[in-house]
Design a protein around this motif. Structure first.
Motif, short mmCIF file in Angstrom:
data_model
loop_
_atom_site.label_atom_id
_atom_site.label_comp_id
_atom_site.label_asym_id
_atom_site.label_seq_id
_atom_site.Cartn_x
_atom_site.Cartn_y
_atom_site.Cartn_z
N LEU A 1 29.37 16.43 36.51
CA LEU A 1 29.78 15.38 35.57
C LEU A 1 28.57 14.68 34.96
N HIS A 2 27.53 14.47 35.75
CA HIS A 2 26.31 13.89 35.18
C HIS A 2 25.71 14.81 34.12
N ASP A 3 25.72 16.11 34.39
CA ASP A 3 25.21 17.07 33.41
C ASP A 3 26.06 17.04 32.15
N ALA A 4 27.39 17.02 32.31
CA ALA A 4 28.28 16.98 31.15
C ALA A 4 28.10 15.70 30.35
N LEU A 5 27.89 14.59 31.05
CA LEU A 5 27.68 13.31 30.35
C LEU A 5 26.42 13.36 29.50
N GLN A 6 25.35 13.90 30.06
CA GLN A 6 24.10 13.99 29.30
C GLN A 6 24.25 14.88 28.06
N ILE A 7 24.95 16.01 28.22
CA ILE A 7 25.14 16.91 27.08
C ILE A 7 25.97 16.24 26.00
N ARG A 8 27.05 15.57 26.38
CA ARG A 8 27.93 14.94 25.38
C ARG A 8 27.23 13.78 24.68
N ASN B 1 35.81 9.90 34.33
CA ASN B 1 35.87 10.87 35.43
C ASN B 1 34.88 10.50 36.53
N LEU B 2 33.68 10.10 36.14
CA LEU B 2 32.70 9.68 37.14
C LEU B 2 33.18 8.44 37.89
N ALA B 3 33.76 7.50 37.15
CA ALA B 3 34.25 6.28 37.79
C ALA B 3 35.36 6.59 38.79
N VAL B 4 36.29 7.48 38.42
CA VAL B 4 37.37 7.86 39.33
C VAL B 4 36.79 8.55 40.56
N LEU B 5 35.79 9.42 40.36
CA LEU B 5 35.17 10.12 41.48
C LEU B 5 34.50 9.14 42.43
N TYR B 6 33.73 8.20 41.88
CA TYR B 6 33.11 7.19 42.74
C TYR B 6 34.17 6.32 43.43
N GLY B 7 35.24 6.01 42.71
CA GLY B 7 36.30 5.20 43.31
C GLY B 7 36.95 5.89 44.49
N ARG B 8 37.16 7.19 44.39
CA ARG B 8 37.77 7.94 45.50
C ARG B 8 36.83 8.02 46.70
N ARG B 9 35.55 7.87 46.46
CA ARG B 9 34.58 7.89 47.56
C ARG B 9 34.27 6.49 48.08
N GLY B 10 34.94 5.46 47.52
CA GLY B 10 34.72 4.10 47.96
C GLY B 10 33.48 3.45 47.38
N VAL C 1 44.63 13.29 43.29
CA VAL C 1 44.64 13.50 41.84
C VAL C 1 44.77 14.97 41.53
N LYS C 2 45.69 15.32 40.67
CA LYS C 2 45.89 16.72 40.32
C LYS C 2 44.82 17.16 39.34
N VAL C 3 44.73 18.50 39.20
CA VAL C 3 43.71 19.03 38.31
C VAL C 3 44.28 19.26 36.93
N GLY C 4 45.39 18.54 36.58
CA GLY C 4 45.95 18.67 35.24
C GLY C 4 45.06 17.95 34.26
N VAL C 5 43.97 18.55 33.88
CA VAL C 5 42.96 17.88 33.07
C VAL C 5 43.36 17.87 31.62
N ALA C 6 43.01 16.76 30.94
CA ALA C 6 43.12 16.75 29.49
C ALA C 6 41.96 17.57 28.95
N LEU C 7 42.25 18.58 28.17
CA LEU C 7 41.22 19.57 27.84
C LEU C 7 40.04 18.97 27.11
N ALA C 8 40.31 18.17 26.09
CA ALA C 8 39.19 17.65 25.30
C ALA C 8 38.35 16.68 26.11
N SER C 9 39.01 15.89 26.99
CA SER C 9 38.27 14.89 27.72
C SER C 9 37.90 15.34 29.11
N GLY C 10 38.68 16.28 29.67
CA GLY C 10 38.40 16.73 31.01
C GLY C 10 38.80 15.75 32.07
N GLU C 11 39.90 14.99 31.86
CA GLU C 11 40.32 13.99 32.82
C GLU C 11 41.61 14.42 33.49
N ALA C 12 41.84 13.90 34.69
CA ALA C 12 43.04 14.22 35.43
C ALA C 12 43.85 12.96 35.64
#
Length: 443
Positions: free
Chosen positions: A272-279, A296-305, A424-435
């Motif tokens: 996600l960090h790599d994708a953020l830099q590219i975008r 996506n990064l915020a949700v990932l960090y949130g799930r890890r506390g 969280v399911k992997v039903g990602v929004a294609l353009a944004s890549g969010e679940a």
């Protein structure tokens, strides 16, 4: 391949079989010996030439010339042997390269065979669903013909004296409170695609197809299929378009969410960090796709506390969406929901109530009080009230939700913690890549 040579001292015992590696090793030793012998013969030839030059007409002149001819012939033979040895070594290197290429092509053929088998399975499943749909259509057609026949018979019935008007279906039926799994999958994709197109970037059709295939495999828990598909697509995109391309960032987001669903948080974070830099480099720091990756990064960090690290990412995603989409866009409301969850886990209840109240006003303004997201947001706000011991306010919200009809499953109070949220399911929004999932909102 093996080569048979007669080893010294093995006369009468049959030829010795040498492996290609042993043959190359011995050939190199022979080359070294021949080079040393060549240097020695060149020295002898030089000495003989000097002797001939200083020797006057004498009886020993013929002997020196004969010796020089012998040395010259020996040098020619040595040069010929060295040339043949070099050819043999070059041939061995070429054969090694051919063998490596053969192994690579075999591996690629195996991978393509596996992908072909997966696609055949997908085709069979699609055909099975198509047959089931055709059977259902045929049954409905039969029922329709039966009902039409009954309608023709009903004209002979005596008219009823009084008929009660049928009550129209209620718009607030809670069967529509929560969308089905299919609607939840399609909704985020449409929103993500629209957000991406606002910045002038459109996802290629091949990535959409791959994305849908990965969703299905990941939903079935077949990560051994989903992950290689993503990685192969990522390698192909990097070869064709380079690493710094928006399509590569989209594929990184999809693979990161697959890893996140497997609880491989470190790998997902790096991607996600790599994708953020590219975008940020290719689309600009205020593109909706950048906001999606930040979320996506915020949700990932949130799930890890790691709520303190997640909050600024979520806040930045909110600012981008407010600026690009407008303050009353539904994606802004979703981002407010995520930000409220992060604040709630840090005990910032005043900010929690503000974010939920604003999200609630956006949903009510867009879809009215019967919008499904209104009930979801009220449920989240009620759970925040419970954490603050504000039982009266929480009770009022729960009563508003439960006053509607046909509730599906019970609405469990959402604590917003990583342990209480549904995976969280992997039903990602294609353009944004969010679940999307319970608690954390995606696009």
């Amino acid at each position: 391949m093996s080569v048979q040579v007669a080893a010294p001292g093995s006369t009468g015992l049959g030829p010795e079989r040498l492996s290609p590696e042993e043959l190359v090793r011995q050939t190199r030793q022979v080359v070294q010996g021949l080079e040393a012998l060549r240097a020695e013969h060149r020295g002898l030839a030089g000495h003989l030439a000097e002797a001939l030059a200083g020797q006057g007409p004498a009886a020993g002149l013929e002997l020196l010339e004969e010796k020089q001819q012998v040395v010259t012939h020996s040098l020619e033979a040595i040069e010929l042997g060295l040339g043949e040895a070099q050819v043999l070594l070059a041939l061995s290197a070429h054969m090694g390269a051919l063998e490596a290429e053969k192994q690579r092509l075999r591996a690629q053929a195996r991978r393509l065979a596996q992908e072909n088998a997966w696609l055949r399975e997908e085709l069979e499943e699609t055909q099975r669903r198509l047959r089931a749909s055709e059977e259902a259509v045929a049954q409905l057609e039969e029922e329709k013909s039966h009902l039409e026949f009954l309608g023709q018979l009903r004209q002979y019935d005596p008219p009823a004296e009084s008929q009660q008007p049928e009550s129209p279906p209620r718009r607030d039926s809670l069967a529509s409170l929560f969308p089905s799994e299919e609607e939840e999958r399609k909704g985020p994709e449409a929103a993500g695609a629209a957000a991406a197109q606002q910045g002038g970037y459109e996802i290629p059709a091949r990535l959409r197809t791959l994305h849908n295939l990965v969703i299905q495999y990941a939903g079935q828990g077949r990560y051994e299929v989903a992950v290689p598909l993503c990685r192969q697509a990522l390698e192909d995109l990097e070869r064709s378009s380079g690493h710094c391309h928006p399509d590569v960032a989209t594929m990184l987001n999809i693979l990161a969410l697959v890893y996140r669903d497997q609880n491989k948080y470190k790998e997902a974070t790096d991607l996600l960090h790599d994708a953020l830099q590219i975008r940020e480099q290719t689309l600009g720091p205020e593109h909706p796709a950048v906001a999606a990756t930040l979320n996506n990064l915020a949700v990932l960090y949130g799930r890890r506390g790691r709520y303190r690290e997640a909050e600024p990412l979520c806040q930045r995603a909110l600012e981008i969406r407010e600026k690009v989409l407008g303050p009353d866009h539904p994606d802004v409301a979703k981002q407010l929901n995520n930000l409220a969850l992060l604040c709630q886990n840090q005990g910032k209840f005043e900010a929690v109530e503000q974010h939920y109240a604003r999200a609630l006003s956006i949903y009510e303004a867009l879809g009215g009080p019967h919008d499904p997201n209104v009930a979801k947001t009220k449920n989240n706000l009620a759970s925040a009230y419970l954490k603050q011991n504000k039982y009266q306010q929480a009770e009022e919200l729960y009563k508003e939700i439960l006053s509607r009809e046909d509730l599906p499953a019970p609405l469990a109070p959402n604590t917003g913690t990583a342990g209480d949220t549904e995976q969280v399911k992997v039903g990602v929004a294609l353009a944004s890549g969010e679940a999307t999932g319970t608690g954390w909102d995606g696009d």
